[in-house]
Design an enzyme around this catalytic site. Structure first.
Site, PDB file in Angstrom:
ATOM      1  CB  SER A  73      -0.820   0.017   1.234  1.00 52.43           C
ATOM      2  OG  SER A  73      -1.569   1.185   1.272  1.00 52.43           O
ATOM      3  CE1 TYR A 115      -3.893  -2.112   5.256  1.00 56.43           C
ATOM      4  CE2 TYR A 115      -3.204   0.069   5.021  1.00 56.43           C
ATOM      5  CZ  TYR A 115      -3.663  -0.872   4.433  1.00 56.43           C
ATOM      6  OH  TYR A 115      -3.821  -1.309   2.964  1.00 56.43           O
TER       7      TYR A 115
HETATM    8  N1  LIG Z   1      -8.738  -0.476  -1.667  1.00 59.87           N
HETATM    9  C1  LIG Z   1      -7.616   0.088  -1.509  1.00 59.87           C
HETATM   10  O1  LIG Z   1      -7.673   1.257  -1.459  1.00 59.87           O
HETATM   11  C2  LIG Z   1      -6.299  -0.172  -0.927  1.00 59.87           C
HETATM   12  C3  LIG Z   1      -5.161   0.312  -1.141  1.00 59.87           C
HETATM   13  C4  LIG Z   1      -3.807  -0.001  -0.921  1.00 59.87           C
HETATM   14  C5  LIG Z   1      -3.853  -1.278  -0.586  1.00 59.87           C
HETATM   15  N2  LIG Z   1      -4.894  -2.151  -0.746  1.00 59.87           N
HETATM   16  C6  LIG Z   1      -4.551  -3.517  -0.128  1.00 59.87           C
HETATM   17  O2  LIG Z   1      -5.197  -4.478  -1.051  1.00 59.87           O
HETATM   18  C7  LIG Z   1      -5.680  -5.717  -0.475  1.00 59.87           C
HETATM   19  C8  LIG Z   1      -6.975  -5.934  -1.019  1.00 59.87           C
HETATM   20  O3  LIG Z   1      -7.874  -4.964  -0.307  1.00 59.87           O
HETATM   21  P1  LIG Z   1      -9.415  -4.519  -0.610  1.00 59.87           P
HETATM   22  O4  LIG Z   1      -9.378  -3.033  -0.552  1.00 59.87           O
HETATM   23  O5  LIG Z   1      -9.549  -5.207  -1.926  1.00 59.87           O
HETATM   24  O6  LIG Z   1      -9.965  -5.205   0.527  1.00 59.87           O
HETATM   25  P2  LIG Z   1     -11.454  -5.947   0.767  1.00 59.87           P
HETATM   26  O7  LIG Z   1     -12.249  -5.369  -0.119  1.00 59.87           O
HETATM   27  O8  LIG Z   1     -11.599  -5.936   1.943  1.00 59.87           O
HETATM   28  O9  LIG Z   1     -10.773  -7.575   0.489  1.00 59.87           O
HETATM   29  C9  LIG Z   1     -10.133  -8.438   1.179  1.00 59.87           C
HETATM   30  C10 LIG Z   1     -10.298  -9.642   0.469  1.00 59.87           C
HETATM   31  O10 LIG Z   1      -9.427 -10.511   1.361  1.00 59.87           O
HETATM   32  C11 LIG Z   1     -10.363 -11.345   2.130  1.00 59.87           C
HETATM   33  N3  LIG Z   1      -9.840 -11.927   3.262  1.00 59.87           N
HETATM   34  C12 LIG Z   1      -9.760 -11.194   4.350  1.00 59.87           C
HETATM   35  N4  LIG Z   1      -9.367 -11.601   5.472  1.00 59.87           N
HETATM   36  C13 LIG Z   1      -8.875 -12.937   5.018  1.00 59.87           C
HETATM   37  C14 LIG Z   1      -8.466 -14.017   5.708  1.00 59.87           C
HETATM   38  N5  LIG Z   1      -8.273 -14.116   7.161  1.00 59.87           N
HETATM   39  N6  LIG Z   1      -8.111 -15.387   5.054  1.00 59.87           N
HETATM   40  C15 LIG Z   1      -8.530 -15.191   3.744  1.00 59.87           C
HETATM   41  N7  LIG Z   1      -8.951 -14.321   3.012  1.00 59.87           N
HETATM   42  C16 LIG Z   1      -9.308 -13.278   3.601  1.00 59.87           C
HETATM   43  C17 LIG Z   1     -11.617 -11.166   1.845  1.00 59.87           C
HETATM   44  O11 LIG Z   1     -12.663 -12.045   1.695  1.00 59.87           O
HETATM   45  P3  LIG Z   1     -13.303 -12.584   3.149  1.00 59.87           P
HETATM   46  O12 LIG Z   1     -13.761 -11.406   4.010  1.00 59.87           O
HETATM   47  O13 LIG Z   1     -14.574 -13.421   2.828  1.00 59.87           O
HETATM   48  O14 LIG Z   1     -12.430 -13.240   4.033  1.00 59.87           O
HETATM   49  C18 LIG Z   1     -11.572 -10.316   0.474  1.00 59.87           C
HETATM   50  O15 LIG Z   1     -11.747 -11.355  -0.547  1.00 59.87           O
HETATM   51  C19 LIG Z   1      -5.076  -5.528   0.950  1.00 59.87           C
HETATM   52  O16 LIG Z   1      -3.887  -6.069   1.222  1.00 59.87           O
HETATM   53  C20 LIG Z   1      -5.121  -4.043   0.891  1.00 59.87           C
HETATM   54  O17 LIG Z   1      -4.225  -3.749   2.102  1.00 59.87           O
HETATM   55  C21 LIG Z   1      -6.198  -1.760  -0.730  1.00 59.87           C
END
Ligand SMILES: NC(=O)c1ccc[n+]([C@@H]2O[C@H](COP(=O)([O-])OP(=O)(O)OC[C@H]3O[C@@H](n4cnc5c(N)ncnc54)[C@H](OP(=O)(O)O)[C@@H]3O)[C@@H](O)[C@H]2O)c1
Length: 269
Positions: free
Chosen positions: A152, A166
């Protein structure tokens, strides 16, 4: 020579947290570039299977759901065993599943540290280790295997939000990427990372629900979309990214550079 530069034809990939958000964007992009199988994981089986079905219907390859919680070593081992049962080789591993926690410094609980650091930093290391055999089996000098860690921009500049674990986990993941890259390149396994800026998701509800407001703080003037994230992941996963080793690709519309000074926009004090 350049025709197949970004092709993923025939590749087998695993995208953790692929049921929604950024993981789903990457899984869709891989399938669209010809990946034959993309495994996706999440804790919740229903949404994971629904996404797998939807992506399989939309693209040529097959998307397969493996609903497993990878926040513990037992879960990581179970996922690795399921993959090894099905595949001798794994071309691409995307360590994407992540969690966030925000709380005042004085109130910040140990649970908010452990949950985030275990999933965001410990799991990518131990899952890569557990899948090292199929990754090494897929890898050759001509066609390296790939590990892509989703970090991130919060690991690059200091976000004023009080998300201590985080920020630390993502900065740690960026450096872990460099360290693992120098070890695994010897086996033709290329390790890199992506540092996303704002993308609409359940985790980034501000970007999802208030895109116009968030866009004002992005030099590009908009939040990221599926093509932005898929494009970066496809580049790193394909032949085009073979010589990018240990680096973190920032995909953020310029947010990190705009906040690179001592006092970034958004600081209340
Ligand atoms: N969106 C942003 O703006 C942003 C920015 C920078 C970095 N990121 C990074 O991108 C990645 C994805 O984030 P996102 O924004 O797409 O988040 P999200 O919509 O919350 O998706 C998270 C995914 O991870 C799964 N997950 C969560 N806990 C888990 C566990 N213990 N075991 C297995 N699967 C798990 C969730 O499914 P379940 O809940 O069903 O487990 C979901 O598929 C993360 O690493 C986040 O830090 C996101």
């Amino acid at each position: 020579m350049f025709k197949d530069l970004f092709s993923l034809v025939g590749r087998i990939a695993l995208v953790t947290g692929g049921s929604r958000g950024i993981g789903k964007m990457i899984a869709a992009g891989f399938l669209a570039q010809g990946a034959s199988k993309v495994y996706i994981t999440a804790r919740k089986a229903g949404p994971c299977e629904a996404t797998a079905k939807k992506l399989t219907a939309a693209y040529g390859g097959e998307c397969i759901a493996l609903p497993i919680d990878i926040s513990t070593l037992a879960g990581i081992e179970l996922l690795a065993t399921e993959i090894r049962k099905r595949e001798d080789r794994l071309d691409i591993l995307v360590n994407n599943a992540g969690a966030a926690w925000g709380a005042d410094f004085d109130e910040f609980p140990e649970s908010g540290w452990d949950k985030v650091v275990n999933l965001n930093l410990k799991a990518p290391f131990f899952l890569t280790k557990a899948l090292a055999a199929p990754l090494r089996a897929a890898a050759s000098a001509e066609r390296p295997a790939k590990v892509i860690n989703i970090a991130s921009i919060d690991g690059i500049f200091v976000n004023p939000q009080e998300t201590y674990s985080y920020a630390a986990s993502k900065a740690g993941l960026i450096h872990l990427t460099r360290r693992m890259a120098l070890k695994l390149i010897k086996d033709h396994v290329v390790v890199t990372a992506i540092a996303p800026g704002p993308f609409a998701s359940d985790m980034n509800r501000a970007a999802r629900d208030h895109a116009d407001e968030v866009s004002k703080r992005v030099p590009s003037g908009r939040i990221g979309d599926t093509e932005d994230m898929a494009g970066a992941a496809i580049f790193l996963a394909s032949r085009a990214g073979d010589y990018v080793v240990g680096a973190t690709l920032t995909v953020d519309g310029g947010v990190a550079f705009a906040n690179a000074g001592i006092k970034g926009e958004g600081w209340a004090e």
